[in-house]
Enzyme design. Structure first.
Site, PDB file in Angstrom:
ATOM      1  N   HIS A  75      16.486 -11.689 -75.486  1.00 51.34           N
ATOM      2  CA  HIS A  75      15.464 -10.499 -76.048  1.00 51.34           C
ATOM      3  C   HIS A  75      14.190 -10.745 -75.569  1.00 51.34           C
ATOM      4  CE1 HIS A  75      15.159 -13.924 -78.476  1.00 51.34           C
ATOM      5  NE2 HIS A  75      14.270 -13.438 -79.113  1.00 51.34           N
ATOM      6  N   ASP A  76      13.993 -11.960 -74.776  1.00 54.85           N
ATOM      7  CA  ASP A  76      12.653 -12.029 -74.462  1.00 54.85           C
ATOM      8  C   ASP A  76      12.666 -11.886 -72.822  1.00 54.85           C
ATOM      9  OD1 ASP A  76      11.773 -13.034 -76.886  1.00 54.85           O
ATOM     10  OD2 ASP A  76      12.531 -15.011 -76.318  1.00 54.85           O
ATOM     11  N   GLU A 104      16.410 -23.436 -78.821  1.00 57.77           N
ATOM     12  CA  GLU A 104      15.622 -22.568 -77.691  1.00 57.77           C
ATOM     13  C   GLU A 104      14.678 -23.358 -77.171  1.00 57.77           C
ATOM     14  OE1 GLU A 104      13.056 -18.688 -76.993  1.00 57.77           O
ATOM     15  OE2 GLU A 104      12.596 -19.922 -78.567  1.00 57.77           O
ATOM     16  N   ASP A 128      14.539 -21.559 -82.984  1.00 54.44           N
ATOM     17  CA  ASP A 128      13.583 -20.810 -82.451  1.00 54.44           C
ATOM     18  C   ASP A 128      12.483 -21.831 -81.908  1.00 54.44           C
ATOM     19  OD1 ASP A 128      12.441 -18.283 -81.565  1.00 54.44           O
ATOM     20  OD2 ASP A 128      10.631 -18.890 -82.939  1.00 54.44           O
ATOM     21  N   ASP A 137      19.602 -17.045 -86.546  1.00 54.94           N
ATOM     22  CA  ASP A 137      18.409 -17.431 -85.709  1.00 54.94           C
ATOM     23  C   ASP A 137      17.427 -18.280 -86.830  1.00 54.94           C
ATOM     24  OD1 ASP A 137      16.144 -17.647 -84.136  1.00 54.94           O
ATOM     25  OD2 ASP A 137      16.929 -15.733 -83.039  1.00 54.94           O
TER      26      ASP A 137
END
Ligand code: TEU
Ligand code: CA
Length: 552
Positions: free
Chosen positions: A335-336, A274, A211, A109
């Site tokens: 994870h969001d 993302e 990200d 990430d």
């Protein structure tokens, strides 16, 4: 099956991220090895055999760089070191080596939009207005009323500007005030960040998930965002403005192309972005002549109502919107986002698995979804996500709870109370119990993954819609002389699928469909021929077209 027999090997080389399956690990919650209740890199390494057994091709690790953890690693204070909570650079190297030994790729990430406020760059920038690093971040004088320079809102609620009393200027942060945004218009920032990419590429990582890549460039004039006329009270505050000037600026494409060019200095690495944008904007991130992200994350399955007609339309629109040569991808959870089982229920979570793993495009599977983790209750005193404190109800802790490995204390995740609670059903909902149950959701995932590996039609074949009938969606995947059909019942009632599912065939021919997999288990080898085809509620089927067998 031995490693060498795995057909996916035939699709090796730069195609790995097309034919393969990505598995997201949230390292805090995968496996704790030193008894502090938080997962770590040694823990991920210890579980690589599980990932190889499951059959995935790549593991994406949520951030493991040095961080004060205001946003659990999405606030980096050193891009070229591992946070001690997770281990050391040596642990990271060992993880990569062990993963590669098992033919698993490792995706890091990369969090380039903002740093931690504790990053030395920001400390310098903050020191004075004329510090050489000042322009590495986004500083502005107060607005005419002494307030923030514009009306932008933080993604976690509240103003996106924080006043630095010492210098009398505000700095911009799209997320927490502890996460100041970098100024990507500054060439030094760009150069420094490209070096970060090289640092990890040199250590052998196979790619990056970048990200909030669509946030990197902001309007040069920092103009106010327009008010969103469709805003409904109760939605996150960020939705009250249209993010017209704060993200998705055309200049970002050049930045992404630069990142991509760095990856091209190496062999077969992947760039994943993302991006939370509507389809027509999302596909722009493949870049001009595919110079952008290899895989702009497609979150549309998460955002689309869970019904056959809506999903059919979505798949069609996505397929149509892809640029020539652009490779699709699908995501069901991360994870969001609330977990898929929490959103659609346990029964439909199985249908969702079939959908994710039979659509055309690289699937990203979120850890724990393969054991059917749902919304894990978080008592108020155990809330960790800062977003929950800012905007109650928005917190992401329920989808970040520890992986459950076996019955017994802490479900095998740790020897002490984990940083977030376990699912109350952890004693039965865990890998050790489910891996031996033929009907379990874990077995279903493993079978689907194996099917995808065995059948190029599923991994790299064409996509063709067949029918939408009520809440049943049927589509076809085809590669060379292999044709596979998938029928998914998004409803809870039994139904009959029209004969369309059977092959139109001349009288007496022996051609037909054979069931490869039912999400409900049990029907493998069944050969529906003509007439109507029964599909139970919440059932999905994968069928393969079988040519006429030799007469006899
Ligand atoms: O998420 C970006 C992001 O936009 C999400 O927070 C999104 O707003 C939300 O989930 C609603 O869909 C990334 C990371 O994945 C997230 O964990 C970080 O908190 C955030 O960026 C800041 O780095
Ligand atoms: Ca630990």
């Amino acid at each position: 099956m031995t490693e060498d027999a795995k057909p996916a090997r035939l699709l090796a080389g730069e195609l790995w991220w097309k034919a393969g399956i990505v598995y997201q690990v949230y390292p805090r919650s995968f496996q704790d090895t030193n008894g502090d209740g938080v997962g770590d890199l040694k823990g991920v390494t210890a579980r690589l055999d599980y990932l190889a057994w499951l059959g995935v091709d790549a593991v994406w690790l949520s951030p493991v760089c040095r961080s004060p953890m205001a946003d659990y690693g999405y606030d980096v204070s050193d891009y070229c070191d591992i946070d001690p909570l997770f281990g050391t650079l040596a642990d990271f190297d060992a993880l990569v080596a062990e993963a590669h030994r098992r033919r698993l790729r490792v995706i890091m990430d990369f969090v380039p939009n903002h740093t931690s406020q504790d990053h030395p760059w920001f400390r310098e920038a903050r020191a004075s207005r004329d510090n050489p690093k000042r322009d590495w971040y986004i500083w502005r004088d107060p607005g005419p009323d002494g307030g923030p320079p514009n009306n932008w809102i933080s993604n976690f609620g509240g103003p996106a500007w924080t006043l630095d009393p010492a210098s009398g200027q505000y700095y911009y942060h799209a997320f927490l005030r502890e996460q100041p945004d970098l100024n990507w218009r500054n060439p030094q920032v760009r150069a420094a960040m490209m070096d970060v990419l090289r640092f990890w590429l040199d250590r052998g990582v196979d790619g990056f998930r970048v990200d909030v890549i669509w946030h990197l460039m902001k309007d040069e004039g920092l103009r106010d965002n327009p008010v969103n006329p469709d805003y409904v009270a109760g939605e996150p505050e960020i939705n009250s403005l249209v993010q017209l000037h704060s993200a998705d600026q055309p200049e970002v494409m050049q930045v992404i192309a630069e990142m991509r060019a760095v990856l091209e200095e190496y062999d077969a690495r992947v760039l994943i972005g993302e991006i939370y944008l509507p389809l027509e904007r999302l596909v722009a991130y493949y870049g001009v002549d595919l110079s952008g992200a290899h895989l702009p994350f497609n979150f549309q399955l998460i955002q689309t109502p869970w019904h056959a007609p809506a999903l059919a339309r979505l798949i069609e629109e996505y397929e149509a919107a892809l640029p020539e040569g652009g490779w699709p991808n699908w995501v069901l959870g991360n994870h969001d986002q609330p977990r898929i089982a929490a959103r659609v229920g346990d029964a439909q979570a199985r249908v969702a698995a079939v959908l994710l793993l039979t659509l055309r495009g690289t699937p990203t599977l979120y850890y724990g979804d393969e054991i059917g983790l749902g919304r894990v209750p978080i008592p108020p005193e155990r809330v960790r996500d800062p977003w929950e404190h800012n905007e109650p109800g928005r917190g992401r802790d329920p989808e970040r709870t520890p992986m459950q490995w076996q019955p017994g204390p802490q479900a095998g995740f740790s020897t002490v109370e984990p940083w977030l609670p376990l699912d109350p059903q952890a004693q039965t909902r865990n890998v050790e119990v489910l891996r031996d149950e033929p009907g379990s959701i874990l077995t279903l995932h493993r079978r689907l993954i194996a099917l995808r590996r065995e059948h190029p039609a599923l991994s790299v074949g064409d996509y063709r819609p067949v029918s939408v009938d009520g809440d049943v969606l049927v589509y076809e995947r085809r590669h060379a002389d292999e044709t596979i059909r998938v029928a998914l019942n998004f409803g809870h009632g039994d139904c009959k699928v029209d004969a369309d599912i059977a092959v139109a065939q001349p009288e007496g021919a022996r051609e037909g469909w054979e069931v490869l997999l039912s999400s409900a288990g049990g029907r493998r080898g069944e050969r529906p021929l003509g007439g109507h085809f029964a599909l139970a509620g919440d059932e999905a089927l994968v069928l393969i077209r079988r040519a006429a067998a030799a007469q006899g």
